[in-house]
Write a protein that holds these residues in place. Structure first.
Motif, PDB file in Angstrom:
ATOM      1  N   LYS A  65      67.829  25.728  89.905  1.00 36.58           N
ATOM      2  CA  LYS A  65      67.196  25.998  88.610  1.00 36.58           C
ATOM      3  C   LYS A  65      65.753  26.481  88.766  1.00 36.58           C
ATOM      4  O   LYS A  65      65.250  27.207  87.906  1.00 36.58           O
ATOM      5  N   THR A  66      65.088  26.084  89.836  1.00 35.86           N
ATOM      6  CA  THR A  66      63.655  26.350  89.955  1.00 35.86           C
ATOM      7  C   THR A  66      63.310  27.518  90.871  1.00 35.86           C
ATOM      8  O   THR A  66      62.184  28.013  90.817  1.00 35.86           O
ATOM      9  N   VAL A  67      64.252  27.961  91.698  1.00 34.38           N
ATOM     10  CA  VAL A  67      63.905  28.937  92.732  1.00 34.38           C
ATOM     11  C   VAL A  67      63.415  30.255  92.138  1.00 34.38           C
ATOM     12  O   VAL A  67      62.458  30.854  92.661  1.00 34.38           O
ATOM     13  N   ASP A  68      64.001  30.727  91.040  1.00 32.20           N
ATOM     14  CA  ASP A  68      63.570  31.992  90.439  1.00 32.20           C
ATOM     15  C   ASP A  68      62.136  31.904  89.931  1.00 32.20           C
ATOM     16  O   ASP A  68      61.343  32.842  90.092  1.00 32.20           O
ATOM     17  N   ALA A  69      61.806  30.787  89.308  1.00 32.99           N
ATOM     18  CA  ALA A  69      60.443  30.604  88.810  1.00 32.99           C
ATOM     19  C   ALA A  69      59.441  30.558  89.961  1.00 32.99           C
ATOM     20  O   ALA A  69      58.325  31.093  89.854  1.00 32.99           O
ATOM     21  N   LEU A  70      59.835  29.943  91.072  1.00 28.89           N
ATOM     22  CA  LEU A  70      58.951  29.878  92.236  1.00 28.89           C
ATOM     23  C   LEU A  70      58.727  31.265  92.824  1.00 28.89           C
ATOM     24  O   LEU A  70      57.596  31.613  93.210  1.00 28.89           O
ATOM     25  N   ILE A  71      59.774  32.063  92.903  1.00 30.52           N
ATOM     26  CA  ILE A  71      59.639  33.429  93.417  1.00 30.52           C
ATOM     27  C   ILE A  71      58.662  34.225  92.551  1.00 30.52           C
ATOM     28  O   ILE A  71      57.807  34.974  93.054  1.00 30.52           O
ATOM     29  N   THR A  72      58.747  34.045  91.248  1.00 26.37           N
ATOM     30  CA  THR A  72      57.818  34.723  90.328  1.00 26.37           C
ATOM     31  C   THR A  72      56.382  34.306  90.615  1.00 26.37           C
ATOM     32  O   THR A  72      55.470  35.148  90.649  1.00 26.37           O
ATOM     33  N   GLN A  73      56.160  33.020  90.859  1.00 26.18           N
ATOM     34  CA  GLN A  73      54.811  32.534  91.161  1.00 26.18           C
ATOM     35  C   GLN A  73      54.298  33.082  92.487  1.00 26.18           C
ATOM     36  O   GLN A  73      53.108  33.398  92.611  1.00 26.18           O
ATOM     37  N   PHE A  74      55.176  33.191  93.469  1.00 26.62           N
ATOM     38  CA  PHE A  74      54.765  33.785  94.746  1.00 26.62           C
ATOM     39  C   PHE A  74      54.327  35.233  94.536  1.00 26.62           C
ATOM     40  O   PHE A  74      53.319  35.676  95.094  1.00 26.62           O
ATOM     41  N   LYS A  75      55.070  35.964  93.728  1.00 28.50           N
ATOM     42  CA  LYS A  75      54.740  37.365  93.460  1.00 28.50           C
ATOM     43  C   LYS A  75      53.414  37.491  92.713  1.00 28.50           C
ATOM     44  O   LYS A  75      52.746  38.531  92.779  1.00 28.50           O
ATOM     45  N   GLU A  76      53.029  36.434  92.021  1.00 25.96           N
ATOM     46  CA  GLU A  76      51.752  36.430  91.310  1.00 25.96           C
ATOM     47  C   GLU A  76      50.603  35.968  92.205  1.00 25.96           C
ATOM     48  O   GLU A  76      49.451  35.914  91.767  1.00 25.96           O
ATOM     49  N   GLY A  77      50.938  35.598  93.460  1.00 26.86           N
ATOM     50  CA  GLY A  77      49.896  35.270  94.426  1.00 26.86           C
ATOM     51  C   GLY A  77      49.771  33.815  94.822  1.00 26.86           C
ATOM     52  O   GLY A  77      48.899  33.460  95.623  1.00 26.86           O
ATOM     53  N   SER A  78      50.600  32.933  94.284  1.00 25.26           N
ATOM     54  CA  SER A  78      50.502  31.507  94.612  1.00 25.26           C
ATOM     55  C   SER A  78      50.905  31.236  96.066  1.00 25.26           C
ATOM     56  O   SER A  78      51.775  31.915  96.623  1.00 25.26           O
ATOM     57  N   THR A  79      50.271  30.238  96.643  1.00 24.25           N
ATOM     58  CA  THR A  79      50.670  29.747  97.969  1.00 24.25           C
ATOM     59  C   THR A  79      51.159  28.312  97.819  1.00 24.25           C
ATOM     60  O   THR A  79      50.585  27.529  97.055  1.00 24.25           O
ATOM     61  N   MET A  80      52.236  27.984  98.538  1.00 26.85           N
ATOM     62  CA  MET A  80      52.834  26.659  98.415  1.00 26.85           C
ATOM     63  C   MET A  80      53.263  26.133  99.774  1.00 26.85           C
ATOM     64  O   MET A  80      53.517  26.898 100.710  1.00 26.85           O
ATOM     65  N   ALA A  81      53.353  24.824  99.846  1.00 31.13           N
ATOM     66  CA  ALA A  81      53.910  24.148 101.018  1.00 31.13           C
ATOM     67  C   ALA A  81      55.127  23.358 100.565  1.00 31.13           C
ATOM     68  O   ALA A  81      55.085  22.677  99.541  1.00 31.13           O
ATOM     69  N   LEU A  82      56.203  23.471 101.313  1.00 36.07           N
ATOM     70  CA  LEU A  82      57.414  22.697 101.031  1.00 36.07           C
ATOM     71  C   LEU A  82      57.519  21.571 102.042  1.00 36.07           C
ATOM     72  O   LEU A  82      57.472  21.808 103.250  1.00 36.07           O
ATOM     73  N   ILE A  83      57.637  20.339 101.548  1.00 36.31           N
ATOM     74  CA  ILE A  83      57.828  19.189 102.424  1.00 36.31           C
ATOM     75  C   ILE A  83      59.049  18.402 101.956  1.00 36.31           C
ATOM     76  O   ILE A  83      59.421  18.445 100.787  1.00 36.31           O
ATOM     77  N   SER A  84      59.687  17.705 102.885  1.00 33.87           N
ATOM     78  CA  SER A  84      60.790  16.816 102.533  1.00 33.87           C
ATOM     79  C   SER A  84      60.296  15.381 102.648  1.00 33.87           C
ATOM     80  O   SER A  84      59.151  15.129 103.018  1.00 33.87           O
ATOM     81  N   ASP A  85      61.159  14.425 102.346  1.00 35.37           N
ATOM     82  CA  ASP A  85      60.758  13.020 102.446  1.00 35.37           C
ATOM     83  C   ASP A  85      60.372  12.659 103.880  1.00 35.37           C
ATOM     84  O   ASP A  85      59.493  11.836 104.106  1.00 35.37           O
ATOM     85  N   ALA A  86      61.056  13.273 104.842  1.00 32.25           N
ATOM     86  CA  ALA A  86      60.786  12.993 106.251  1.00 32.25           C
ATOM     87  C   ALA A  86      61.376  14.108 107.103  1.00 32.25           C
ATOM     88  O   ALA A  86      62.490  14.555 106.854  1.00 32.25           O
TER      89      ALA A  86
END
Length: 226
Positions: A65-86
């Motif tokens: 549900k969220t991946v498309d919105a995240l791709i849009t934010q990346f295209k707008e210049g956002s930087t993100m880090a993905l982490i898991s519980d461990a």
């Protein structure tokens, strides 16, 4: 491909909070947003290292549900880090879908080196580590027998993840398909205070863990067919 990295896959400790790299800490402090599998679990890590960044939930139940919105934010210049519980994102954890979509949209990403549970378990097993197959979690129901039958013929060392409440049952199934004398190793609570590794035959290990309640994350390492 975008010039600057916009998605960082950052491994987090599997137990001991000191098992995080300096580079990982620097990246977590620099990005605009941190995507976390469980914000409560990750919040403890970030608080420990005094990292104050917006924390958003990204897990197996909402990634589609969220991946498309995240791709849009990346295209707008956002930087993100993905982490898991461990451990390392995408290794039996969410991450694959986001990585695939980033690559499809020419969004630059990096995966930092760091903790993952199966490597120390494999090394501690004493079983051949020059060639091995990582299976992650076996199917719970449908397809489980088919995988076990195939793994019984596998000549390389086999690495599996399992939950503590299913460990004894899983060992029993491995015995059924591979024989009670097959050499194996089970590690639990890696890097934590009550870390334990039990080496021996599948039957010896099953007998050991039948003696009490099993706790912690589990890695099973099984010798390949000779």
């Amino acid at each position: 491909m975008t010039e600057k990295t916009q998605l960082y896959l950052v491994p987090t400790p599997i137990g001991n909070l000191e098992d995080i790299t300096l580079r990982s800490l620097n990246i977590l402090k620099q990005v605009d947003v941190i995507l976390a599998e469980d914000t409560r679990t990750s919040g403890k890590l970030l608080k420990h290292y005094e990292i104050n960044k917006p924390l958003r939930s990204y897990h197996i139940f909402n990634e589609h549900k969220t991946v498309d919105a995240l791709i849009t934010q990346f295209k707008e210049g956002s930087t993100m880090a993905l982490i898991s519980d461990a451990g390392t994102p995408s290794i039996s954890d969410p991450g694959f879908l986001l990585v695939r979509e980033c690559l499809a949209n020419n969004i630059k990403l990096e995966c930092l080196p760091g903790p993952t549970a199966f490597i120390p378990a494999l090394v501690k097993s004493g079983l051949p580590s020059d060639k091995f197959v990582f299976e992650g979690f076996l199917p719970h129901k449908k397809g489980r027998q088919t995988r076990l039958k195939a793994l019984a013929e596998e000549e390389r060392t086999i690495v599996l993840y399992e939950s503590p409440h299913r460990l004894v049952k899983a060992l029993g199934q491995l015995i059924e398909y591979m024989g009670e004398d097959r050499q194996a190793s089970v590690s639990r609570e890696l890097t934590k205070l009550h870390e334990e590794t039990k080496n021996g035959t599948l039957q010896e290990i099953k007998t050991h863990f039948e003696q009490g309640t099993v706790k912690g994350e589990i890695v099973i390492v099984v010798d390949g067919k000779k």
